[in-house]
Design a protein around this motif. Structure first.
Motif, short mmCIF file in Angstrom:
data_model
loop_
_atom_site.label_atom_id
_atom_site.label_comp_id
_atom_site.label_asym_id
_atom_site.label_seq_id
_atom_site.Cartn_x
_atom_site.Cartn_y
_atom_site.Cartn_z
N VAL A 216 108.69 -5.82 107.22
CA VAL A 216 107.91 -5.12 108.24
C VAL A 216 107.70 -6.01 109.47
O VAL A 216 107.88 -5.58 110.61
N VAL A 217 107.31 -7.28 109.23
CA VAL A 217 107.06 -8.21 110.36
C VAL A 217 108.34 -8.45 111.15
O VAL A 217 108.32 -8.47 112.39
N LEU A 219 110.95 -6.48 111.57
CA LEU A 219 111.30 -5.31 112.37
C LEU A 219 110.38 -5.17 113.58
O LEU A 219 110.83 -4.86 114.69
N LEU A 220 109.08 -5.41 113.39
CA LEU A 220 108.14 -5.28 114.49
C LEU A 220 108.35 -6.38 115.54
O LEU A 220 108.30 -6.13 116.74
N ALA A 221 108.61 -7.61 115.07
CA ALA A 221 108.85 -8.71 116.02
C ALA A 221 110.17 -8.53 116.75
O ALA A 221 110.28 -8.81 117.95
N ASP A 222 111.18 -8.05 116.05
CA ASP A 222 112.49 -7.86 116.64
C ASP A 222 112.46 -6.80 117.74
O ASP A 222 113.23 -6.87 118.71
N HIS A 223 111.55 -5.83 117.60
CA HIS A 223 111.44 -4.77 118.60
C HIS A 223 110.33 -5.04 119.61
O HIS A 223 109.96 -4.14 120.38
N VAL A 225 107.14 -5.48 119.22
CA VAL A 225 105.83 -4.87 118.97
C VAL A 225 104.75 -5.93 118.78
O VAL A 225 103.60 -5.75 119.17
N LEU A 226 105.10 -7.05 118.16
CA LEU A 226 104.16 -8.15 117.97
C LEU A 226 104.86 -9.48 118.25
O LEU A 226 106.09 -9.57 118.24
N PRO A 307 97.91 -8.84 113.33
CA PRO A 307 98.68 -7.85 112.56
C PRO A 307 99.63 -8.48 111.55
O PRO A 307 99.88 -7.89 110.49
N ILE A 311 99.40 -7.31 107.78
CA ILE A 311 100.55 -6.76 107.05
C ILE A 311 100.75 -7.52 105.74
O ILE A 311 101.03 -6.92 104.70
#
Length: 691
Positions: A216-217, A219-223, A225-226, A307, A311
């Motif tokens: 999850v982390v 995917l969010l960092a790659d896009h 988001v965080l 986050p 997570i």
């Protein structure tokens, strides 16, 4: 109906859900596991990326894009020979600009090297592409410097060198932490349960939780988001391992307890799962809400950690309440082999060490809580000695690295701030007065940025000035100089001058961290009070629990100050260290009080406040202490990464958790509860009804 007497179809049905959950988690582990090793690919370790848009250093960076369309990160090659540079050395150094300009990511052309007045050293500015991969570029530059003449020391320093060394320090962080944390947890579980199988199942549960969190982390960092950095990456691994093991210990202890009272494993797990779900979910929810308070930070690195940690805790909760109960019920009593709990066997908890501690608390509650509080106050008395105003960037490394050694070499032969000058942007009409004002104590020289014609470069009526500092650019002396420089240039009428650069980034980061600390700590306390009030359905008990944890935090920071200053000789701490320590210690410290007080509340309904408290302490003492030791040990694993911040967080959290577990939760809180009696539940009336 007992498990043995149930019908065959019903017994088969009972196996379906646990087996299905195990299969699902095997898939999660297979898919998410590889992403734990890929997190470093989406992590950023450049402080400049974490400042808010409103920071002065960020505004200067934005203006610099007009002067240098492609942003660069300064790196400096410094060479030294103590006996003096030879002719061969000078020839080699003279060839470096053309040689290094061919390295992908180096901004060409490069200016010729500058030689020191003592003829023992030379320096060469090597701007690297900040939008690319600075660490990889600097690594390539260092590889090209391996052919230097024998006896000539050649190093890469400056901000570019520091970023490369940070990335190197965090390289392989997940593998190292997993090995260390896993070994420690396995050893503790073997000692606690004396079972070879149980530690394996608990560790597998933690690994699956980390796999889910990493997926999850990533995917969010790659896009985008965080924001993820090496510090958040390391904390994620430790937090997931520690939390998953803590929640597992609570479930395992209650399952073993129910197996003594219930003949069937499925019924025992149902009762254990229902009894532990509320405190574990409340504990996880408290930590999640606590770390999410970091979203109020102005630093993107802190915002990202909130986050990321949430997570991780969510994944630990999910694995501990689905995979672990499923696999435990499939193995049944065999999971505790060779000490299987038999139906009808006595409960050892109340007759062992914790039974004796409970009786001692019941005999003299007031003396115990007063003495415990005095011990904490004594530790808190040293809190003013904590040095947390900031440190030099070079001080963050606890091992010898090239960027630090190179900075020392540079400082011996050139103005120490040469590697990363402060940057001033101002209106061109006021360039002279701004340059004059910028020459505050600590500034060696101020020169304009020139164009190809060697004349000061003007863009949109603005100019850029470079201020060379006498102190290393990452030092606290340099930070103070930039502060004075800002005051001076801001006072020049109509100049609209702003000061940026690497030192200014460090200054703005420290100031923002101090602001975050003052804002976030009260918010965390309010959030945790609300959670406890809802969970315990009382007002006085949450206030007392929070007060004990805050006092424990103050004592921890006081003891940490003594250890950091006098035992380990640390140069200081970043302002964010007390903030992170507070968020983790208060959230995690409240965990153990939640585990205790939810059981005390449950027992109070049957036994009354006094007996319910003592019984709750006796039956939970062993498992909560084990959980505290596991969490302290896992956080201690952060110290294997040679970074000052992580070593300090490792000690603060490990010591603080042990203090909470062994003193606050074991003595102070139960003694206070017994002394206050039913008043602890005010305004509710919870005590046992008679008749």
């Amino acid at each position: 109906m007992t498990e043995q007497g149930s019908s065959l179809p019903a017994r088969r049905t009972r196996w379906v859900l646990p087996a299905l959950l195990v299969v699902v988690w095997l898939a999660v582990g297979g898919i998410g596991g590889p992403f734990a090793g890929k997190l470093s690919e989406v992590a950023k370790n450049d402080n400049a990326a974490f400042l808010p848009r409103s920071a002065e250093a960020t505004q200067v960076q934005d203006e610099q894009k007009a002067f240098v369309p492609r942003p660069t990160l300064p790196a400096t090659v410094v060479a030294e020979r103590g006996s003096g540079l030879s002719a061969a050395d000078r020839a080699y150094l003279g060839s470096l600009p053309a040689h290094l300009a061919k390295v992908p990511g180096v901004a060409a052309p490069l200016a010729p090297p500058t030689f020191s007045e003592d003829r023992e050293a030379a320096r060469l500015a090597v701007p690297v592409d900040a939008a690319g991969n600075p660490a990889k570029i600097v690594k390539s530059v260092r590889e090209q410097l391996a052919s230097a003449p024998g006896g000539l020391t050649v190093l890469v320093t400056g901000p570019g060198g520091q970023v490369a060394d940070l990335v190197s320090a965090f390289g392989g962080i997940d593998g190292v932490l997993l090995i260390v944390a896993g070994a420690v947890v396995a050893l503790i579980l073997l000692v606690v349960y004396r079972s070879p199988l149980l530690p394996v199942l608990v560790l597998v549960s933690a690994v699956f939780a980390l796999a889910l969190a990493s997926l999850v982390v990533y995917l969010l960092a790659d896009h985008g988001v965080l924001a993820l950095n090496g510090q958040s990456q390391g904390i994620l691994s430790i937090l997931v391992f520690g939390a998953a093991t803590d929640y597992a210990l609570l479930l395992v202890a209650r399952f073993r307890e129910q197996l003594r009272d219930t003949p069937g494993r499925f019924e025992a797990m149902r009762l254990a799962w229902r009894a532990t779900l509320a405190p574990v979910a409340a504990s996880a929810g408290t930590v999640v809400l606590g770390v999410l308070c970091l979203l109020f930070s102005d630093l993107n690195s802190n915002k990202g950690l909130g986050p990321v940690a949430a997570i991780g805790i969510g994944a630990a909760l999910l694995a501990s309440t689905t995979f672990l109960p499923a696999v435990l019920v499939l193995f049944g009593r065999a999971v505790f082999w060779p000490f299987r709990p038999r139906h009808g066997s006595p409960h050892p908890e109340t007759s062992g060490m914790w039974g004796r501690i409970a009786r001692a608390v019941g005999a003299r509650p007031r003396a115990i809580w007063v003495l415990s509080a005095l011990v904490l106050v004594a530790g808190a008395a040293f809190l003013p000695q904590l040095k947390a105003s900031g440190t030099a960037q070079s001080d963050v490394f606890l091992a010898k690295v090239d960027s630090v050694t190179g900075q020392q070499v540079l400082g011996r032969h050139f103005p120490a701030g040469t590697a990363a000058p402060a940057v001033i942007v101002a209106n061109a009409a006021e360039a002279g007065p701004v340059a004059e004002a910028a020459r505050v104590p600590g500034v060696a020289t101020v020169v304009p940025l020139t164009g190809p014609d060697q004349r000061p470069l003007q863009v949109g009526g603005r100019v850029e000035l470079l201020a060379i500092l006498t102190a290393p650019a990452d030092s606290e002396d340099a930070v103070a100089t930039v502060g004075r420089m800002r005051d001076a240039v801001h006072a020049v009428p109509a100049a609209e001058a702003k000061v940026g650069g690497q030192t200014a980034i460090q200054l703005d980061t420290q100031e923002t961290s101090k602001r975050d600390r003052a804002l976030i700590i009260p918010i965390v306390l309010l959030v945790i009070f609300a959670v406890l009030a809802l969970l315990l359905r009382a007002l006085l008990a949450p206030l007392l629990l929070i007060a004990t944890v805050v006092l424990s935090f103050a004592a921890t920071m006081g003891v940490s100050a003594l250890v950091f200053n006098h035992l380990l000789g640390f140069p200081g701490a970043d302002p964010v260290v007390p903030l992170f320590g507070f968020v983790f210690l208060v959230a995690l410290g409240i965990d153990y009080n939640i585990f205790l007080m939810t059981r005390v509340r449950e027992e109070t309904k049957r036994r009354g406040t006094r007996d319910g408290t003592l019984h709750g302490l006796a039956v939970t003492g062993g498992v909560i202490t084990s959980a505290g030791v596991v969490l302290a040990a896992t956080f201690s694993a952060l110290a294997v990464i040679p970074i000052l911040f992580l070593a300090q967080i490792a000690f603060i959290v490990a010591f603080g958790v042990l203090l909470d577990t062994l003193l606050v939760r074991s003595l102070l809180v139960p003694a206070l509860t017994v002394d206050l009696g039913s008043r602890i539940w005010w305004p509710a009336r919870l005590d046992r009804r008679v008749g």
